[in-house]
Design an enzyme around this catalytic site. Structure first.
Site: not given
Ligand SMILES: Cc1ncc(C[n+]2csc(CCOP(=O)(O)OP(=O)(O)O)c2C)c(N)n1
Ligand SMILES: [Mg+2]
Ligand SMILES: CC(=O)[C@@H](O)[C@H](O)COP(=O)(O)O
Length: 636
Positions: A281, A366, A394
């Site tokens: 990342k 959530e 959610r």
């Molecule tokens: C239901 C929900 N909860 C929280 C979020 C906030 N959020 C956005 S990206 C993320 C982390 C995502 O991690 P990953 O899927 O590993 O993607 P990366 O950013 O590492 O590429 C979170 C918690 C969201 N978008 N949707």
């Molecule tokens: Mg990730």
């Protein structure tokens, strides 16, 4: 002109050789760093998927093949490769391109995302439609290791595996959610990533086979060729295999040739396939590689050294919330805090550091977070669940069914309430008043400033039963913080200004727009009262009815949709009480709100001094609007 400017659609990628692709990857990274250093945005997630996105668009044939991006915050590369290079500098800006997939923007954006863990469900939908319609394209979901901790993802894996649906799931595993990823799935993926045994066992088996006289070397070659069957025996990617998926990986997500080889393999497999891709990342920009959480969603920064450009502002509501919870947590050992993968976004990092045994990051879950809190409460603790308004959507049933119906002693901290700015319609927290105020037993309040937030949090901690407070994604009003903390009387609003011609009723920071508008109205000889409602439930019925009868004109203003909002609650009250002859104007949003800065959006949606004056005009209590009316608006 570089290579990137010549890519207008995915097919333009297919004539490039790997040296050119490497150059293209560098150009893409540079373009994203340049633009996001000005606009802000999700830099680290996008830097991590450059090679993956190029490979996907070379191996699959979008838009005939469907690419669905989980959360969708990592689609900047996809947008650059699908004809949006020229508009890329407008990303996340008011009336610019979205920072998430947008069907109206491109045929290559086949499904809109923003909330996590939806991509596999959507992919199964597209695949089943394809099968029913006897079509023959591929369907690919790209999901991160964080999003894979969301319950919906498992529901979809379960369904896809059971029905042997032809889909390809690309698990983009960078060990990060926004903060380091958490949960058993994350540790499992870690084992897969770093399983030394896999390589060792593979070599041992091949050595052993070679030693068998005659057939050994032939068999060794065969087994080496049939890597996936060897993997099946060796690599514990079993969780996915047991769910009916063919597991391929883990593979280096920055090795362009290997990515294309494995994606091509996946493309030709029958049934559901999961390709486990390991990425970094923030890849290619050291500040982001070193701080992927900071650069997950970043504001403007210096592209030379990654130094974040901070504008002077009072502490945010989130920061005040976190500080106050730490203060209260010191006094009350029963207070515990819960986050759904967003400890820093919700201001809980300090609490987690100070009280590690009383902080729980449940991952992107959530629903679990809320019902887990109900369990904690009935177990004798005082849980505070901090989740953004939009993500509370959610967990609606869990708030209603597991917390409020049985009066669990839970505090719901609803952060990012109201429009949030550049994230746009998938993230604005503009529905929570409507969906929470109808739930019996729930006390629901909103502070007018950061000082009142502190007292409300103190009130919530001392309240026995379900209680919620909503506050925005913005800096506070910069007001002095009063000590000691005191309880706000439940269900009581406050009068900030007396008046006899019209009553302006605000909830949360919109109260400050009401105060500015009252000043403006005074210059026109209009005497406006201003009420800080404070509680959505229970409403301060007595206060509202008194001023309705006294001024005969009400203007309500809320950072929320009109339908079911605070204004609706006041209309219901007037109707229940049979109040006649009171004119009401309600200011709020009439539908989904686009992206842009918070002041821009509130101004454009009429949540401003000008909006209130225009409402007063419609009530026939003021007749013209001098230009000065619109200088001030709510929020920062
Ligand atoms: C239901 C929900 N909860 C929280 C979020 C906030 N959020 C956005 S990206 C993320 C982390 C995502 O991690 P990953 O899927 O590993 O993607 P990366 O950013 O590492 O590429 C979170 C918690 C969201 N978008 N949707
Ligand atoms: Mg990730
Ligand atoms: C993509 C996503 O859902 C999160 O990264 C979100 O954008 C964070 O919002 P804040 O920047 O308000 O914490």
């Amino acid at each position: 002109m570089g290579l990137l400017e010549k890519i207008h659609e995915p097919k333009d990628l297919r004539s490039l050789d790997f040296t050119e692709l490497n150059t293209l990857a560098q150009e893409i990274r540079k373009q994203m760093i340049d633009v996001i250093s000005k606009n802000g945005g999700h830099l680290a997630p996008n830097l991590g998927v450059v090679e993956l996105t190029i490979a996907l668009h070379r191996i699959f044939d979008s838009p005939n093949d469907k690419l669905i991006w989980d959360v969708g915050h990592q689609t900047y590369v996809h947008k650059l490769l699908t004809g949006r290079f020229d508009r890329f500098s407008t990303i996340r800006q008011y009336q610019g391109i979205s920072g998430f997939p947008k069907r109206s923007e491109s045929v290559h954006d086949c499904f809109e995302t923003g909330h996590s863990s939806t991509s596999i469900s959507a992919a199964v939908g597209f695949a089943k439609a394809r099968d029913v319609l006897r079509e023959h394209h591929h369907v690919v979901a790209v999901i991160g290791d964080g999003a894979m901790t969301g319950g919906m993802a498992f529901e979809a894996l379960n369904h896809a595996g059971h029905t042997e649906t032809n889909i390809i799931v690309i698990l983009n595993d960078n060990e990060m959610s926004i903060s380091p990823n958490v949960g058993a799935m994350s540790s499992y993926l870690n084992r897969l990533r770093t399983d030394p045994l896999y390589d060792k066992r593979k070599e041992e088996i091949e050595e052993l086979l070679k030693r068998i006289p005659g057939i050994g070397s032939k068999v060794a070659k065969m087994v080496a060729k049939a890597k996936d069957s060897l993997k099946y025996l060796l690599v514990p990617g079993l969780i996915f295999e047991e769910l009916g998926f063919t597991y391929l990986g883990p593979i280096d997500g920055h090795d362009q040739a290997l990515l294309e080889e494995v994606l091509d393999q996946a493309k030709h497999k029958k049934g559901p396939v999961l390709v486990h891709v390991v990425t970094c990342k923030g890849k290619g920009f050291k500040p982001a590689e070193d701080n992927p959480d900071v650069f997950h969603g970043v504001g403007p920064f210096n592209p030379e050294n990654g130094k974040i450009i901070k504008k002077p502002a009072p502490p945010t509501y989130t920061a005040i919330f976190g500080d106050t919870l730490c203060t209260l947590g010191k006094e009350n050992p029963k207070i515990v805090a819960i986050s759904a993968a967003m400890p820093s976004g919700t201001g809980l990092k300090d609490f987690a550091a100070k009280f590690p045994d009383r902080f729980f990051d449940v991952g992107i879950a959530e629903q679990h977070a809320v019902t887990f809190a109900a369990g904690l409460a009935f177990g004798g603790l005082k849980p505070v669940v901090a989740i953004y308004s939009t993500f509370y959507q959610r967990a609606y049933d869990q708030v209603l069914h597991d917390v409020c119906l049985q009066n669990a002693n839970v505090v719901l901290a609803i952060d990012r309430a109201g429009v949030v700015g550049d994230d746009g319609p998938t993230h604005h927290g503009v529905f929570d008043i409507a969906f929470f105020r109808i739930i019996p037993n729930l006390v629901f309040m909103a502070p007018k400033d950061e000082n009142e937030l502190r007292h409300m949090l103190y009130t919530a901690i001392n309240y026995d039963g379900p209680i919620a407070l909503r506050y925005p994604r913005s800096a506070g009003q910069g007001v002095p913080l009063e000590e000691p903390l005191r309880e706000i009387p439940i269900g009581k609003g406050e009068v900030l200004r007396e008046g006899s011609d019209v009553t302006l009723i605000g909830i949360g920071p919109t109260v400050h727009t009401c105060l500015s508008a009252a000043q403006e109205l005074r210059h026109r000889g209009i005497d406006a009262a201003v009420i800080n409602l404070r509680f959505i439930t229970p409403l301060d019925r007595e206060l509202i009815l008194y001023y309705a009868r006294q001024t005969k004109n009400l203007i309500t203003i809320e950072d929320h949709v009109l339908k079911g909002g605070m204004g609706s609650a006041i209309l219901e009250l007037l109707e229940e009480e049979g109040i006649q002859g009171v004119n009401v104007e309600r200011l709020g949003y009439t539908g989904f709100v686009e992206q842009g800065s918070i002041p821009q959006l509130q101004m454009s949606q009429g949540l401003s001094v000008k909006g209130i004056i225009q409402a007063a005009e419609r009530l026939n209590i003021v007749h013209s609007i001098p230009k000065s009316a619109d200088k001030v608006s709510v929020g920062k």
